[in-house]
Design a protein around this motif. Structure first.
Motif, short mmCIF file in Angstrom:
data_model
loop_
_atom_site.label_atom_id
_atom_site.label_comp_id
_atom_site.label_asym_id
_atom_site.label_seq_id
_atom_site.Cartn_x
_atom_site.Cartn_y
_atom_site.Cartn_z
N ARG A 110 -8.55 -12.70 8.58
CA ARG A 110 -9.10 -12.49 7.31
C ARG A 110 -10.46 -13.09 7.30
NH1 ARG A 110 -6.01 -12.36 1.50
NH2 ARG A 110 -7.60 -11.14 0.30
N GLU A 224 -5.39 -6.29 1.54
CA GLU A 224 -4.71 -5.14 1.25
C GLU A 224 -4.90 -3.87 2.16
OE1 GLU A 224 -7.75 -3.72 -1.94
OE2 GLU A 224 -7.36 -5.26 -3.16
N LYS A 225 -5.64 -3.94 3.43
CA LYS A 225 -5.80 -3.01 4.28
C LYS A 225 -5.72 -3.59 5.58
CE LYS A 225 -7.85 0.89 1.64
NZ LYS A 225 -8.72 1.79 1.80
N ARG A 227 -5.94 -4.21 9.66
CA ARG A 227 -6.18 -3.22 10.66
C ARG A 227 -5.56 -3.93 11.93
NH1 ARG A 227 -6.82 1.57 9.40
NH2 ARG A 227 -8.16 2.23 11.69
N PHE A 256 -1.27 2.86 13.10
CA PHE A 256 -1.50 3.71 11.90
C PHE A 256 -1.35 5.15 12.17
CE2 PHE A 256 -3.82 -0.17 11.69
CZ PHE A 256 -3.39 -0.87 10.34
#
Length: 716
Positions: A110, A224-225, A227, A256
């Motif tokens: 991140r 939050e998202k 990948r 996903f």
């Protein structure tokens, strides 16, 4: 005062000014003159009541003005409440328990750094600032069994080592509960519980219990998202593949919903020499973000003893789960004796061909020889019973199995009718090998006649997983006659294939087709019919050759390979290795450990390095066995839980996302919270009341003039 502080406390010195209305009342008090006026004598009673009411109004008005001035002075002094004074009080001793999540999911990147690196930096920031004068205990390792102990922050900082990922064998909530329990046993003015985690759902199956005393700070570190894509499983079907016979590789991938990802499969030797590459193959995810695809190997695996199958995805934010491997061991060549039955020449030839279908120069795991009886040199034996063997033959066969051999028995239907006529001793010798007692029909017919089809059990055994696959169409095999057995009650007996009436989907537990019986270290497989058109249709159904070969292969529990996840102990329990008292284990980092035998097994618990671990006899180079340690598959499945469902936010619980967020939150708590709204509201209310009372007083004066102003009448 009242738990409040004042931003302009000097204004409180004006509180005595609230007595000014009393002083003015006393100074300017005056008496009304009394004038005798006979004509008003009838109003005496009314005047007395009016005067009493006016006195009450004057006192209420006086009290209202006093209270109004006092509240106005109170509001001008600006009362506030300092909330953070209960969080960090320098006058009280502080202890803190820090629980940090070191699972592999914290390796997610991140903003160019992993969540674990952020947790590492956050702990150091906490030790430098809010906890610099505190005593701290850190619950950082799930495998740490040493009792927790409070230490000064300076000592912790001097001995600090960077956080490393570790397998989460137990939910993080258990460590949090241990930290809460530890804090409850300590004496201190302030107690803090600090949790740093990405809030994976598996780490918090239930909400944390509330602390009876103290405060909690939860650092919610997950993005939050995220990948991320990950390979969660690699399998080979069948579990014991055979060189020269087709197999397939099955790969499970998480990602996903609605997305797709290219996957490459590589087959190599244990020394990383590449043998075969498949793909890239596209993995398309379903609505749940999961997919499973198969890569068929029509010619089978390369003829190597050990193979490493690896599935790889392109790099993403969580890199460690982009590759997953499976160590595969092709079964070693087994010496198999086919005990010929002269009364069944055609079936004997079919069985011999099924056991050895390839040319001698092609790799095949069975070396088949024909004989009239056991030779003493075989690993496995196949026998066709058209009549019950003699007692001497049964004793020799039982001894062979008890010494670790494998026996495959094919029974001719109708043989059950003669079982009851045998002597009891002969029956008992048979029951040591058979799955249970054969059932004979009382009317001279056969219970095992009709139209049946094989049905696998609900839990597929690895030895039948290739023929149990729906694509194999086992339901096209019709069983016309078989030897029926009573339902097996022996725990050493397993029914690998049941029989169900043709045209029915129900599974009957009454009859079975294929059985396995454990007898000491040996194994017995029983097929309740034979590959012949009188008994099955078609006679050459491929299920029979496959299961005959599978029955003669070395048992799965005797493999020299092991695939386990990191953190779980390695165990070597093969009976072939019990002759050694000590073995050497080499890790992927080339560390070597001596492991002693305990309870006829070798156990190594320090499995902290992923990769191949080699078991050797000390001073020898050739490995006896190989273990493949893989990273935890579940931790690549990023399913997060809302922080509010783990802890309940409140004055004693903070949920933040970073150390800067904590500082900002604490700064807001340090800001005074205004408490002058209520006194100002009361002032406004009192002003309205004072105006109302003043108006009522003036109205009373206008409605009734003083007696001194009334002129007496002169009219007679």
């Amino acid at each position: 005062m009242f738990g409040l502080e004042f931003l302009f406390s000097a204004a409180l010195f004006a509180l005595p000014a609230a007595a000014i209305p009393v002083l003015l009342h006393m100074l300017f008090r005056r008496k009304s003159p009394v004038v005798q006026f006979p004509t008003l004598r009838f109003l005496k009673t009314s005047l007395q009541h009016t005067a009493a009411r006016r006195r009450i109004q004057r006192w209420v008005l006086l009290a209202c003005r006093i209270l109004l001035l006092a509240l106005l002075i109170w509001a001008i002094a600006q009362p506030v409440k300092m909330i953070a004074s209960t969080w960090l009080d320098s006058d009280k001793s502080l202890i803190a328990a820090i629980v940090v999540d070191t699972s592999y999911s914290m390796q997610l990147k991140r903003n160019e750094s992993t969540l674990l690196e952020k947790a590492n930096d956050t702990i150091n920031d906490l030790l430098r600032d809010p906890l610099k004068n505190a005593k701290v205990v850190i619950f950082r390792s799930p495998a740490d069994e040493t009792p927790p102990q409070l230490q000064t922050t300076s000592k912790i900082q001097s001995e600090w080592t960077a956080l490393k990922p570790e397998p989460a064998l137990h939910p993080l909530s258990q460590r949090c509960a241990a930290a809460i329990e530890f804090l409850s046993t300590q004496q201190a003015g302030q107690k803090w519980l600090i949790i740093l985690t990405d809030l994976q759902s598996r780490e918090f199956p239930t909400p944390l219990s509330a602390m009876d005393e103290g405060r909690a700070i939860l650092f919610d570190l997950h993005p939050e998202k995220p990948r991320s894509y990950g390979i969660t499983n690699v399998r080979i079907k069948p579990s014991q593949p055979v060189a020269g016979r087709g197999s397939e590789i099955e790969v499970e991938v998480s990602g996903f919903s609605g997305d797709a990802r290219a996957t490459t499969i590589q087959i190599s030797k244990t020394d990383s020499t590449k043998l075969l590459t498949l793909g890239p193959l596209m993995a398309s995810f379903d609505t749940a973000g999961r997919t499973r695809f198969r890569a068929p190997l029509e010619k089978g695996l390369p003829p190597e003893k050990y193979l490493l199958l690896s599935a790889t995805l392109p790099d993403d934010d969580l890199q460690w789960d982009n590759t997953r491997s499976l160590l595969v061991e092709l079964p070693p060549k087994q010496s198999v004796t086919l005990i010929e039955n002269p009364s069944l020449p055609n079936i004997t030839r079919f069985v011999k061909l099924a056991l050895n279908p390839l040319d001698p120069d092609r790799p095949w795991p069975l070396a088949v020889q024909s004989a009239s009886d056991l030779t003493g040199k075989e690993n496995a034996a196949v026998t066709l019973w058209s009549q019950w063997p003699t007692e001497d033959q049964l004793r020799r066969t039982t001894t062979f199995v008890r010494n670790g051999g494998t026996l495959a028995i094919l029974l001719q239907p109708g043989l059950e009718q003669s079982f009851a006529k045998l002597p009891q001793a002969h029956q008992q010798l048979l029951l040591d090998l058979l799955p249970s007692t054969p059932i004979a029909s009382t009317d001279g017919g056969s219970l095992g006649s009709g139209q049946f089809r094989p049905v696998p059990p609900s839990q597929i055994d690895p030895i039948i997983e290739d023929i149990a696959d729906p694509s194999f169409r086992l339901d096209k095999l019709t069983i016309r006659r078989f030897v029926p057995f009573t339902p097996a009650s022996d725990p050493n007996v397993s029914t690998l294939l049941f029989l169900s009436p043709a045209g029915s989907d129900r599974r009957t537990q009454s009859f079975g087709l294929y059985f396995r019986r454990k007898l000491g270290p040996g194994t017995i497989y029983t097929l309740a019919t034979m590959p012949e058109t009188r008994y099955i249709n078609p006679a050459a159904h491929p299920a029979f050759p496959i299961q005959l070969v599978n029955s003669c292969l070395r048992p799965l529990d005797q493999r020299d390979t092991q695939n386990i996840e990191i953190g779980h102990p390695l165990t070597l329990s093969n009976p072939r290795f019990t002759q050694f008292d000590e073995l050497e284990l080499q890790t992927p980092t080339n560390e070597r450990y001596r492991v002693k035998k305990l309870n006829n097994r070798f156990t190594f618990a320090k499995t902290s390095d992923p990769g191949l671990h080699l078991w050797r006899v000390p001073s020898q180079t050739e490995p006896l066995a190989i273990a493949n340690i893989t990273l935890p598959a579940q931790e690549s499945d990023l399913i997060y839980r809302p922080a509010e469902t783990v802890v309940t936010p409140g004055p004693n619980t903070l949920i933040v996302h970073s150390f800067a967020d904590l500082q900002s939150t604490m700064a807001k708590l340090n800001e005074p919270e205004p408490r002058w709204t209520l006194p100002l509201a009361l002032v406004l209310i009192l002003l309205a009341v004072e105006a109302l009372l003043g108006s009522a007083r003036q109205t009373g004066r206008v409605g009734l003039a003083p007696p001194s102003l009334v002129q007496p009448s002169t009219t007679r």
